[in-house]
Design a protein around this motif. Sequence first.
Motif, PDB file in Angstrom:
ATOM      1  N   VAL A 107       0.983  -1.113   0.147  1.00 35.56           N
ATOM      2  CA  VAL A 107      -0.025  -0.024  -0.142  1.00 35.56           C
ATOM      3  C   VAL A 107       0.946   1.340  -0.041  1.00 35.56           C
ATOM      4  N   TYR A 108       0.592   2.242  -0.766  1.00 34.22           N
ATOM      5  CA  TYR A 108       1.136   3.268  -0.766  1.00 34.22           C
ATOM      6  C   TYR A 108       0.186   4.727  -0.902  1.00 34.22           C
ATOM      7  N   ASP A 109       0.645   5.804  -0.459  1.00 32.11           N
ATOM      8  CA  ASP A 109      -0.395   6.900  -0.479  1.00 32.11           C
ATOM      9  C   ASP A 109       0.121   7.908  -1.660  1.00 32.11           C
ATOM     10  N   VAL A 110      -1.078   7.731  -2.671  1.00 27.83           N
ATOM     11  CA  VAL A 110      -0.905   8.653  -3.946  1.00 27.83           C
ATOM     12  C   VAL A 110      -0.381  10.025  -3.784  1.00 27.83           C
ATOM     13  N   ASN A 111      -0.768  10.607  -2.359  1.00 25.72           N
ATOM     14  CA  ASN A 111      -0.313  11.936  -2.107  1.00 25.72           C
ATOM     15  C   ASN A 111       1.100  11.949  -1.605  1.00 25.72           C
ATOM     16  N   VAL A 112       1.744  10.878  -1.553  1.00 27.02           N
ATOM     17  CA  VAL A 112       3.130  10.805  -0.770  1.00 27.02           C
ATOM     18  C   VAL A 112       4.213  10.160  -1.650  1.00 27.02           C
ATOM     19  N   MET A 113       5.110  10.639  -2.416  1.00 25.74           N
ATOM     20  CA  MET A 113       6.009  10.126  -3.067  1.00 25.74           C
ATOM     21  C   MET A 113       6.829   9.223  -2.397  1.00 25.74           C
ATOM     22  N   LYS A 114       7.347   9.599  -1.197  1.00 28.81           N
ATOM     23  CA  LYS A 114       8.276   8.637  -0.629  1.00 28.81           C
ATOM     24  C   LYS A 114       7.524   7.348  -0.451  1.00 28.81           C
ATOM     25  N   SER A 115       6.286   7.155   0.001  1.00 33.50           N
ATOM     26  CA  SER A 115       5.597   5.893  -0.002  1.00 33.50           C
ATOM     27  C   SER A 115       5.532   5.159  -1.090  1.00 33.50           C
ATOM     28  N   PHE A 116       5.585   5.820  -2.216  1.00 40.23           N
ATOM     29  CA  PHE A 116       5.513   4.842  -3.488  1.00 40.23           C
ATOM     30  C   PHE A 116       7.070   4.441  -3.758  1.00 40.23           C
ATOM     31  N   ASP A 117       7.957   5.310  -3.513  1.00 40.12           N
ATOM     32  CA  ASP A 117       9.405   4.922  -3.613  1.00 40.12           C
ATOM     33  C   ASP A 117       9.590   3.972  -3.002  1.00 40.12           C
ATOM     34  N   ASN A 118       9.091   3.740  -1.626  1.00 38.11           N
ATOM     35  CA  ASN A 118       9.362   2.732  -0.677  1.00 38.11           C
ATOM     36  C   ASN A 118       8.762   1.205  -1.073  1.00 38.11           C
ATOM     37  N   LEU A 119       7.662   1.204  -2.197  1.00 39.06           N
ATOM     38  CA  LEU A 119       7.089   0.190  -2.301  1.00 39.06           C
ATOM     39  C   LEU A 119       8.267  -1.168  -2.893  1.00 39.06           C
ATOM     40  N   ASN A 120       9.035  -0.416  -3.490  1.00 34.98           N
ATOM     41  CA  ASN A 120      10.526  -1.563  -3.869  1.00 34.98           C
ATOM     42  C   ASN A 120      10.944  -2.256  -2.871  1.00 34.98           C
ATOM     43  N   ASN A 121      11.245  -1.275  -1.738  1.00 33.10           N
ATOM     44  CA  ASN A 121      11.925  -1.750  -0.585  1.00 33.10           C
ATOM     45  C   ASN A 121      10.993  -2.823   0.228  1.00 33.10           C
ATOM     46  N   TRP A 122       9.714  -2.522   0.443  1.00 33.15           N
ATOM     47  CA  TRP A 122       8.755  -3.383   0.933  1.00 33.15           C
ATOM     48  C   TRP A 122       8.843  -4.893   0.193  1.00 33.15           C
ATOM     49  N   ARG A 123       8.619  -4.858  -1.109  1.00 31.52           N
ATOM     50  CA  ARG A 123       8.558  -5.869  -1.911  1.00 31.52           C
ATOM     51  C   ARG A 123       9.651  -6.825  -1.803  1.00 31.52           C
ATOM     52  N   GLU A 124      10.908  -6.081  -1.861  1.00 31.42           N
ATOM     53  CA  GLU A 124      12.156  -7.061  -1.737  1.00 31.42           C
ATOM     54  C   GLU A 124      12.396  -7.305  -0.312  1.00 31.42           C
ATOM     55  N   GLU A 125      12.021  -6.538   0.712  1.00 31.89           N
ATOM     56  CA  GLU A 125      12.121  -6.987   1.983  1.00 31.89           C
ATOM     57  C   GLU A 125      11.003  -8.422   2.389  1.00 31.89           C
ATOM     58  N   PHE A 126      10.048  -8.262   1.859  1.00 37.61           N
ATOM     59  CA  PHE A 126       8.982  -9.281   1.889  1.00 37.61           C
ATOM     60  C   PHE A 126       9.635 -10.584   1.396  1.00 37.61           C
ATOM     61  N   LEU A 127      10.206 -10.420   0.129  1.00 35.64           N
ATOM     62  CA  LEU A 127      10.792 -11.575  -0.463  1.00 35.64           C
ATOM     63  C   LEU A 127      12.136 -12.077   0.171  1.00 35.64           C
ATOM     64  N   ILE A 128      12.713 -11.391   0.857  1.00 35.67           N
ATOM     65  CA  ILE A 128      13.859 -11.745   1.573  1.00 35.67           C
ATOM     66  C   ILE A 128      13.439 -12.733   2.671  1.00 35.67           C
ATOM     67  N   GLN A 129      12.440 -12.076   3.505  1.00 36.53           N
ATOM     68  CA  GLN A 129      11.922 -12.408   4.663  1.00 36.53           C
ATOM     69  C   GLN A 129      11.175 -13.748   4.578  1.00 36.53           C
ATOM     70  N   ALA A 130      10.301 -13.762   3.640  1.00 38.01           N
ATOM     71  CA  ALA A 130       9.303 -14.704   3.569  1.00 38.01           C
ATOM     72  C   ALA A 130       9.791 -16.045   2.658  1.00 38.01           C
ATOM     73  N   SER A 131      10.923 -15.347   1.887  1.00 39.11           N
ATOM     74  CA  SER A 131      11.576 -16.477   0.872  1.00 39.11           C
ATOM     75  C   SER A 131      10.450 -17.501   0.331  1.00 39.11           C
ATOM     76  N   PRO A 132       9.629 -16.862  -0.358  1.00 40.62           N
ATOM     77  CA  PRO A 132       8.665 -17.995  -1.071  1.00 40.62           C
ATOM     78  C   PRO A 132       9.262 -18.880  -2.129  1.00 40.62           C
ATOM     79  N   SER A 133       8.857 -19.891  -2.435  1.00 40.09           N
ATOM     80  CA  SER A 133       9.505 -20.956  -3.228  1.00 40.09           C
ATOM     81  C   SER A 133       9.669 -20.429  -4.658  1.00 40.09           C
ATOM     82  N   ASP A 134       8.772 -19.721  -5.221  1.00 41.56           N
ATOM     83  CA  ASP A 134       8.729 -18.946  -6.502  1.00 41.56           C
ATOM     84  C   ASP A 134       8.653 -17.337  -6.472  1.00 41.56           C
TER      85      ASP A 134
END
Lengths: 629, 185
Positions: free
Chosen positions: B87-114
């Motif tokens: 989730v990001y706030d369309v009125n806050v650029m930083k929250s959009f920029d951070n989507l990438n970090n959130w996604r990568e953090e999730f993939l590292i931590q959850a380490s899903p099979s695919d």
Amino acid sequence: MGSDLDSSTSSDDPIHESPNSTSIDQSLDAIEDQLASIALTQPNGVAADDESSEQEVFKDTPNGLPLDEDSNQQESKGGEIGEEGFGNSVPEPSSVEFEVVEEVRESSSSGVFAWRRTNSELEVERQESPSSSGYAGERGSSSSTSVSEIEEVGEDQICEVGKDDSVDGGSDWVPGKRHLDEDDASVSWRKRKKHFFILSNSGKPIYSRYGDEHKLAGFSATLQAIISFVENGGDRVKLIRAGKHQVIFLVKGPIYLVCISCTEEPYESLRGQLELVYGQMIVILTKSVNRCFEKNSKFDMTPLLGGTDVVFSSLIHSFSWNPATFLHAYTCLPLAYATRQAAGAILQDVADSGVLFAILMCKHKVISLVGAQKASLHPDDMLLLSNFVMSSESFRTSESFSPICLPRYNPMAFLYAYVHYLDVDTYLMLLTTSSDAFFHLKDCRIRIEMVLLKSNVLSEVQKSMLDGGMRVEDLPVDPSPRSGYSSAHLGQPRLATDSPERFREAFVGIGGPAGLWNFIYRSIYLDQYVSSEFSSPISSSRQQKRLYRAYQKLYASMHEEGVGPHKTQFRRDENYVLLCWVTQDFELYAAFDPLADKALAIKTCNRVCQWVKDVENEIFLLGASPFSW
Amino acid sequence: MASRRRMLLKVIILGDSGVGKTSLMNQYVNRKFSNQYKATIGADFLTKEVQFEDRLFTLQIWDTAGQERFQSLGVAFYRGADCCVLVYDVNVMKSFDNLNNWREEFLIQASPSDPENFPFVVLGNKIDVDSGNSRVVSEKKARAWCASKGNIPYFETSAKEGFNVDAAFQCIAKNALKNEPEEEL
């Protein structure tokens, strides 16, 4: 028995038959003296506790004397325990925000326990927050069940005799999942005295005793968050106390088990129950289910357990009526020695033909069992196996061949069980490692059934079911000399049933001699126990449950790690006198009228032991292979 | 243990603090919205049943705290997730920029099979604010980012108005059905 528990030092009769007899009459007398002095010096110790419980625990110290200083302190400490459940927990230092209690409250001291028995009518604990999530949402279907419908509420209430008079534990219990409409927002759900949960380490619900697992997904996630949070800190959460409630955690690899209880059962008992719940899951799936989680952390186990919640609910129900769940021993159906021998012989016959275990049972009682060479069957496995078979309706209707796992035998592998009911209560289980042995086992069963019919074993079994087991009213007044012993049923001349009116009437409402109400005798070597039949005044299932809980506490206190071994314990509260006696060979748990005389009670326990010894041929399965049992 | 096979989906909601994760949940589960901001502590859990193509799903929603100080739970929280909502706030650029970090953090931590095909959903929230005049992240830009990460489904939402929230969660159920694993002992 070889040992003798006697209250009088100037005993006239006891001839100790073996040199290793452990007579403790000396110490008992000493204890009585000690107690008298305690009562003098520490009047508040007992009196502060308005439950007027009298308790003595003494270790088998070399000089046989208890440490009076200690017992004084603990006595008064015990008085406090009754006031406030929280104050006596022993919190370990922990970095975690919630309190992580490593040990239960009683374990810190030398094992002097205070039983907290409040005669609370109902436990009405209203929780303010409507849901675990913090969202004051409307998702709870909140069927506010009225108090009267809630099971277990008010179990401490002393109920009138005759209100629910089921004597056979569990007979009035209807299997199956209850209260599916409930979730964690329901008042009724929150009032339940004992919850059991199984969940995965990703927080997905697997089983809940009450309510619908899916509706409890949020609650399940909360439990996982608590467990994982502590694990993250390199620690492990075992127990959380919150007022009257204990939350007990058991982590088994990717499977988390949680019990939330306000029944005041000891931590060890509740943890043991969680172990059994986990064992039951292993019986159904084997431990190789762990691999599914390794391969895929999203793994949802519920489809694999589909239809088995009756097995779990029946096991959980047995925690309140089946002493095997805490004694870790099994019990036998009383049978003439020759009858049991005949059954054992034919079972041995088939065991030699490649059957791993052959077990003949009647309800939860063993008729006979035989194992292949060097294969031994743990009592817990027997409990879980028979619970699995008895609670699954499909076994009753046809001969079945089902994969099952015995967790204590080999938790990783399936065995195959051929199960067939010979009559409505009696069933045969033949266990094998071979998945294509059905027809061989079917042939075995036909042979066994023929022999059992021919030798009248099945009719004897039914007769024994009707006759029942040992009754405290039948306790022989004078232990009969062992040799000249001949009996119709469990050492009792038929007199008891021939002229029951006069004989029985004398004991109505007062149990057996000296106010003996009930006993359990557990043979250490045999892994077996025998318990007396319930009779008045312990006649309702609620009273029976309460007595079992008391025994369970007694058991936990006698088996605590780091203390003891205690040899005897005598305690008196407003409900019972409880006497426990542990030797190398056996454990005896006995309940008496709360006004029972102590010296007489001790004497009576000796007579019970003698009686058990006299009829051991009939109540125990003897002579099984010494390597196995 | 249902006799009819229902599916339970663990859904993790991630995003910067204040983008409206909890408000989206509240709107979705409880049809309620509050203008007051209350920071989530650690995580909140709630349950919602959805029907999709004749199947009943239970969404077990893990509403996490956006603040960095609550990120210590990592692995434990992300383990076994079936879907991750960014989730990001369309009125806050930083929250959009951070989507990438959130996604990568999730993939590292959850380490899903695919990881390439793990089902994400992106929500651009607060489109109602100031009638869209304070908006700084255009829909085009957001969609482009989603396309570049393996065609992540994208929804523009307003937790306040309740706009598009249901559609977003229907999509989560649909995604999960696609990835339904079959397990045997």
